[in-house]
Structure formats: C-alpha cells, structure tokens
Scaffold this active site. Structure first.
Site, PDB file in Angstrom:
ATOM      1  N   HIS A   1       0.859  -1.195   0.000  1.00  0.00           N
ATOM      2  CA  HIS A   1       0.000   0.000   0.000  1.00  0.00           C
ATOM      3  C   HIS A   1       0.896   1.245   0.000  1.00  0.00           C
ATOM      4  CE1 HIS A   1      -3.288   2.646   0.660  1.00  0.00           C
ATOM      5  NE2 HIS A   1      -3.698   2.281   1.860  1.00  0.00           N
TER       6      HIS A   1
ATOM      7  N   HIS B   1      -2.389  -2.066  -9.685  1.00  0.00           N
ATOM      8  CA  HIS B   1      -3.369  -1.468  -8.776  1.00  0.00           C
ATOM      9  C   HIS B   1      -4.606  -2.353  -8.767  1.00  0.00           C
ATOM     10  CE1 HIS B   1      -5.931   1.557  -6.881  1.00  0.00           C
ATOM     11  NE2 HIS B   1      -4.819   2.185  -6.563  1.00  0.00           N
TER      12      HIS B   1
ATOM     13  N   ASP C   1       2.462   5.732  -6.660  1.00  0.00           N
ATOM     14  CA  ASP C   1       3.725   5.644  -5.909  1.00  0.00           C
ATOM     15  C   ASP C   1       4.948   5.646  -6.807  1.00  0.00           C
ATOM     16  OD1 ASP C   1       2.166   3.527  -3.467  1.00  0.00           O
ATOM     17  OD2 ASP C   1       2.603   5.663  -3.394  1.00  0.00           O
TER      18      ASP C   1
HETATM   19  C1  SDX Z   1      -1.468   2.421  -3.316  1.00  0.00           C
HETATM   20  O1  SDX Z   1      -6.087   0.860  -3.251  1.00  0.00           O
HETATM   21  C2  SDX Z   1      -5.675   2.079  -3.400  1.00  0.00           C
HETATM   22  O2  SDX Z   1      -6.377   2.962  -3.844  1.00  0.00           O
HETATM   23  C3  SDX Z   1      -4.269   2.334  -2.951  1.00  0.00           C
HETATM   24  C4  SDX Z   1      -3.655   3.655  -3.386  1.00  0.00           C
HETATM   25  C5  SDX Z   1      -4.275   4.811  -2.657  1.00  0.00           C
HETATM   26  O3  SDX Z   1      -4.304   5.932  -3.213  1.00  0.00           O
HETATM   27  O4  SDX Z   1      -4.666   4.630  -1.466  1.00  0.00           O
HETATM   28  O5  SDX Z   1      -3.818   3.827  -4.787  1.00  0.00           O
HETATM   29  C6  SDX Z   1      -2.166   3.718  -3.053  1.00  0.00           C
HETATM   30  O6  SDX Z   1      -1.365   1.622  -2.420  1.00  0.00           O
HETATM   31  C7  SDX Z   1      -0.965   2.146  -4.688  1.00  0.00           C
HETATM   32  C8  SDX Z   1      -0.381   0.695  -4.842  1.00  0.00           C
HETATM   33  C9  SDX Z   1       1.044   0.710  -4.289  1.00  0.00           C
HETATM   34  N1  SDX Z   1       1.554  -0.657  -4.198  1.00  0.00           N
HETATM   35  C10 SDX Z   1       2.524  -1.092  -5.047  1.00  0.00           C
HETATM   36  O7  SDX Z   1       2.992  -0.427  -5.965  1.00  0.00           O
HETATM   37  C11 SDX Z   1       2.998  -2.490  -4.748  1.00  0.00           C
HETATM   38  C12 SDX Z   1       3.150  -3.274  -6.040  1.00  0.00           C
HETATM   39  N2  SDX Z   1       1.808  -3.519  -6.577  1.00  0.00           N
HETATM   40  C13 SDX Z   1       1.217  -4.762  -6.315  1.00  0.00           C
HETATM   41  O8  SDX Z   1       1.637  -5.534  -5.257  1.00  0.00           O
HETATM   42  C14 SDX Z   1      -0.243  -4.902  -6.719  1.00  0.00           C
HETATM   43  O9  SDX Z   1      -0.384  -4.342  -7.968  1.00  0.00           O
HETATM   44  C15 SDX Z   1      -1.298  -4.340  -5.771  1.00  0.00           C
HETATM   45  C16 SDX Z   1      -1.153  -4.904  -4.414  1.00  0.00           C
HETATM   46  C17 SDX Z   1      -1.223  -2.868  -5.740  1.00  0.00           C
HETATM   47  C18 SDX Z   1      -2.660  -4.747  -6.331  1.00  0.00           C
HETATM   48  O10 SDX Z   1      -2.619  -6.104  -6.465  1.00  0.00           O
HETATM   49  P1  SDX Z   1      -3.925  -7.018  -6.647  1.00  0.00           P
HETATM   50  O11 SDX Z   1      -5.082  -6.251  -7.154  1.00  0.00           O
HETATM   51  O12 SDX Z   1      -4.109  -7.779  -5.389  1.00  0.00           O
HETATM   52  O13 SDX Z   1      -3.466  -7.900  -7.855  1.00  0.00           O
HETATM   53  P2  SDX Z   1      -2.760  -9.286  -7.675  1.00  0.00           P
HETATM   54  O14 SDX Z   1      -1.750  -9.240  -6.575  1.00  0.00           O
HETATM   55  O15 SDX Z   1      -3.833 -10.302  -7.629  1.00  0.00           O
HETATM   56  O16 SDX Z   1      -1.932  -9.402  -9.062  1.00  0.00           O
HETATM   57  C19 SDX Z   1      -2.587  -9.788 -10.260  1.00  0.00           C
HETATM   58  C20 SDX Z   1      -1.480 -10.285 -11.196  1.00  0.00           C
HETATM   59  C21 SDX Z   1      -0.555 -11.290 -10.500  1.00  0.00           C
HETATM   60  O17 SDX Z   1       0.011 -12.084 -11.525  1.00  0.00           O
HETATM   61  P3  SDX Z   1      -0.586 -13.597 -11.707  1.00  0.00           P
HETATM   62  O18 SDX Z   1      -0.401 -14.290 -10.380  1.00  0.00           O
HETATM   63  O19 SDX Z   1      -2.056 -13.402 -12.075  1.00  0.00           O
HETATM   64  O20 SDX Z   1       0.260 -14.168 -12.834  1.00  0.00           O
HETATM   65  O21 SDX Z   1      -0.635  -9.158 -11.527  1.00  0.00           O
HETATM   66  C22 SDX Z   1       0.673  -9.385 -11.031  1.00  0.00           C
HETATM   67  C23 SDX Z   1       0.544 -10.430  -9.937  1.00  0.00           C
HETATM   68  O22 SDX Z   1       1.770 -11.141  -9.797  1.00  0.00           O
HETATM   69  N3  SDX Z   1       1.138  -8.117 -10.455  1.00  0.00           N
HETATM   70  C24 SDX Z   1       2.386  -7.672 -10.560  1.00  0.00           C
HETATM   71  C25 SDX Z   1       2.394  -6.423  -9.919  1.00  0.00           C
HETATM   72  N4  SDX Z   1       1.162  -6.156  -9.450  1.00  0.00           N
HETATM   73  C26 SDX Z   1       0.394  -7.220  -9.794  1.00  0.00           C
HETATM   74  N5  SDX Z   1       3.488  -8.224 -11.151  1.00  0.00           N
HETATM   75  C27 SDX Z   1       4.636  -7.477 -11.068  1.00  0.00           C
HETATM   76  N6  SDX Z   1       4.702  -6.259 -10.463  1.00  0.00           N
HETATM   77  C28 SDX Z   1       3.618  -5.718  -9.886  1.00  0.00           C
HETATM   78  N7  SDX Z   1       3.709  -4.514  -9.281  1.00  0.00           N
END
Ligand code: SDX
Length: 377
Positions: free
Chosen positions: A221, A260, A314
């Site tokens: 997050h 996201h 971010d």
């Molecule tokens: C914020 O929710 C909000 O509004 C939050 C926010 C706010 O203003 O409050 O916008 C602020 O928290 C932004 C997000 C910051 N976090 C990151 O940058 C961390 C990296 N991002 C991820 O961990 C991920 O994208 C999440 C946690 C943000 C969202 O993940 P989800 O919706 O739970 O998606 P998922 O984990 O189920 O991933 C789906 C697929 C997976 O691949 P498969 O298993 O289907 O093959 O996408 C891949 C994931 O591995 N994936 C990524 C990735 N994010 C998702 N692969 C590589 N790098 C990434 N960053």
C-alpha cells in the site's frame, strides 16, 4: 444477504460514498465530482481538504478561515514532542507517526466525541499535526532539532520549512502542494477501509487514524513509494535499468509502483506526478533518475501492460520528493500527511449513517463433531 466470496473483498461494494469517484478502466479520479487534473491545476491542498470535509468547495471567506484554523493548530503539545524525542530516532517513521497519533489522543479533552462537529474540529488539528509530526520525525532522524511551524506560510510551504529549515521557493511549495492534492483521498483503499472498520464501532478518532497508519505502512500500500525510489537509486544508471527490471520479472518479483487493485490503466495521479518529476529533473540538471524511471516504466508496461499493470501513484511520487530534498523514509508518512484529509472525510461521512462492519466467512473447517478426552487422542 450476499453469499458471494471475493478474496481481499475485490470488487465488493462496502459502503456508499459521495466523496471520491474512480473509473479504473478509463483512469478517472474525481473528488466530489471534480476531476483530479482540475484540482491539481487550480486548487490547493487546504482547499481540497475543505472540499473533502464539507463535500463542496469553500467560499473565499471560508477558505481564509479554514487556513487560519489549520495554521493555529500546527504547534505540537510540549509533552507530545517530548515523547517523540524519547523514542528511537531511527525507528520506522511510520511506526513513530502511529505512536505519536496515539499520544496526541491523551491530550485531547474529548477524545471519544465522534459527533460530526467534533470530528471536523479534530480533522483540522490532525491535518495540521500530521504535517508537524512528520517534519519533526524527519529532523530527529538526522539528530536535528525540530523546527516550530511558521503560521504565515501555506500548509505545504510550512511543511517543507519545518523539515528543511529553509522557506521553499514558490515552485517547490507548489509541486509539493499538488502531490498532497493527488494523495488526499482514493475511495476505499486498505487504510481507509481499516480506519472505517474501527470507526464503525464508535471508537475514538485516534484509534481510527492509528489503524489507517498501520495499514498504510505496508509495502503493498503506502509503503511502496519508498521502495520505488530505493529501486531507482539502486539501478543508478539508465544503462542498467532494462536488465535490472527484466531480471526481477524473471524472478516473478513485483515491481513496486506498478499495478493497482482498481486501475487497470495508467493511474491519473502518476501522469501528473510524471510531469513534475520531469520538470524537477530538468531544473536540477539531473536527468538521470527521470531517465531511469522512463526505461523502467517502458520495460514493465511492455511486459505487463496487457495484464493491466501500469504505473500507480507511488511510482513517480518518490522522485518528486527526492528532488525536493525529502529522504525516501519520509515518503509514506508524507502520504499520511495528505491522506489524513480523506480518512477524516470518510469517517465523518460513514458515521452519518453508521453500520458496524462485520462481514462473515465461508466455513471450510471440519464438520460438527465432539470433544475428545485427551487420553483418547
Ligand atoms: C497504493 O487501493 C488504493 O487505492 C491504494 C492507493 C491509494 O491511493 O490509497 O492507490 C495507493 O497503495 C498504490 C499501490 C502501491 N503498491 C505497489 O505499488 C505495490 C506493487 N503492486 C502490487 O503488489 C499490486 O499491484 C497491488 C497490491 C497494488 C494490487 O494487487 P492485486 O489487485 O491484489 O493484484 P494481484 O496481486 O492479484 O496481481 C494480479 C497479477 C498477478 O500475476 P498472476 O499471479 O495473475 O500471474 O498481476 C501481477 C501479480 O503477480 N502483479 C504484478 C504487480 N502487481 C500485480 N506483477 C509485477 N509487479 C507488480 N507490481
């Protein structure tokens, strides 16, 4: 009664809200119906905080009064500062902030008053003191004495002044102010939802905001922004960027600052911050970090864009703050300096028609049985 089960409550509507609208497919974000691009262009963080707390833009007189109230609430209670100074200065800034917010509650004569009138007053105090606390934490980390707020400066200019000891130029204050506008609210991210679970029990605002800070601290997050700038600095040379990312992707590692739960296209906040990151890089005559960001962005989108993975808020916030002289460890607290406005707005809104959050589980454990005496196990 819905019996649907969605991991992580993905796609589940947990409440109705008039505050923030997001279209994750089109990359649209608006606070009370006003597109984020227009607020970033024309508004200030103080005006945006008023918009969220009152669900309308202020008149000039109302904004003037709100700014004066914010400025008056900036100074920290002596005992709160003393507690902060007594804590390990190198501890996690988010953990220190979480502790400090709890300490604030002990000096509030009516901590448990959750009426909307009281919460609007507490919101002004918390918006101001989240900034003062974060600046003090930043100073203490460097064994520097915290600097008292300057009531003549805007909220953003005063934060940079309290952190650096120097009054920022108008351009730097404006960039930081836009960064605060962009992060002020975002509907129901984990931190806001966590805070409202606590608020729905009619607990006190300091417990509510402590819960929000605890959730925001996590690297999935708010903690991502610090990881992003550390990654960009670790890459160090644009010539290394593509291979660095390819190797991480080959190891199936997540690239911080991308992806996201809601946006499946470019985060509109990242678009705006990207422009500022580029502008600041040019002003600093240090294009290196921005060049690295561009290569990282292209490499990740080429690999994962088809899965709806693009830069989120971010990804560029780290370099914007870095160019403003803010150390990476303060990036998540600065997210809280902004998001406190959204957290308080949601608390006021949700409590106006409160319902205790109490979801259920789909039971997948053993069938009903009987207790087995220990000698028969
Ligand atoms: C914020 O929710 C909000 O509004 C939050 C926010 C706010 O203003 O409050 O916008 C602020 O928290 C932004 C997000 C910051 N976090 C990151 O940058 C961390 C990296 N991002 C991820 O961990 C991920 O994208 C999440 C946690 C943000 C969202 O993940 P989800 O919706 O739970 O998606 P998922 O984990 O189920 O991933 C789906 C697929 C997976 O691949 P498969 O298993 O289907 O093959 O996408 C891949 C994931 O591995 N994936 C990524 C990735 N994010 C998702 N692969 C590589 N790098 C990434 N960053």
């Amino acid at each position: 009664m819905s019996t649907e089960f969605s991991r992580g409550l993905e796609g589940v509507i947990a409440a109705e809200s008039a505050l923030t609208y997001i279209d994750g497919q089109k990359g649209i974000l608006a606070y009370v119906g006003i597109p984020i691009e227009e607020l970033a262009e024309h508004s200030t963080f103080e005006e945006t905080a008023f918009l969220l707390l009152h669900r309308r833009l202020p008149t000039r007189a109302e904004l003037q009064k709100f700014q004066e109230e914010l400025a008056s609430q900036r100074p920290l209670h002596t005992h709160v500062m003393n507690v902060l100074k007594a804590l390990p200065h190198q501890a996690s800034p988010m953990a220190l902030l979480r502790t400090a917010i709890s300490v604030l509650g002990h000096f509030d004569p009516t901590p448990d008053d959750v009426s909307s009138t009281a919460l609007r007053e507490k919101a002004i105090k918390l918006i101001s003191q989240m900034a003062t606390l974060t600046a003090a934490i930043g100073r203490l980390r460097k064994d520097q004495e915290p600097i008292a707020p300057d009531p003549t400066l805007s909220h953003s200019a005063n934060f940079l002044y309290m952190l650096t000891g120097k009054k920022p130029d108008a351009a730097a204050a404006r960039v930081f102010d836009v960064a605060l506008i962009l992060q002020a609210d975002h509907e129901f991210p984990a931190s806001t939802f966590a805070s409202l679970v606590v608020a729905s029990t009619l607990s006190d605002v300091y417990s509510v905001i402590s819960a929000a800070l605890g959730a925001l601290k996590g690297p999935l997050h708010g903690g991502a922004s610090e990881q992003v700038i550390k990654m960009i600095l670790e890459i160090g040379d644009p010539a290394r960027a593509e291979q660095y990312i390819q190797e991480k992707l080959a190891r199936h590692e997540r690239i911080m600052g991308f992806g996201h739960r809601v946006y499946k296209t470019y985060d509109p906040r990242a678009r705006i911050l990207k422009r500022y990151s580029h502008q600041l890089a040019q002003q600093a005559h240090d294009a290196r970090l921005f060049e690295i960001e561009q290569i990282v962005e292209k490499t990740v989108i080429d690999a994962l864009g088809a899965k709806g993975i693009f830069p989120n808020v971010d990804f560029y916030s780290g370099t914007v703050c870095y160019y403003l002289g803010i150390e990476p460890a303060l990036l998540t607290p600065i997210f809280a300096v902004s998001r406190i406005a959204g957290w308080m707005a949601h608390m006021i809104e949700y409590l106006s028609d409160n319902r205790l959050f109490r979801p259920t589980t789909r039971y997948v454990g053993p069938p009903l049985g009987h207790y087995i005496p220990i000698d028969q196990r």
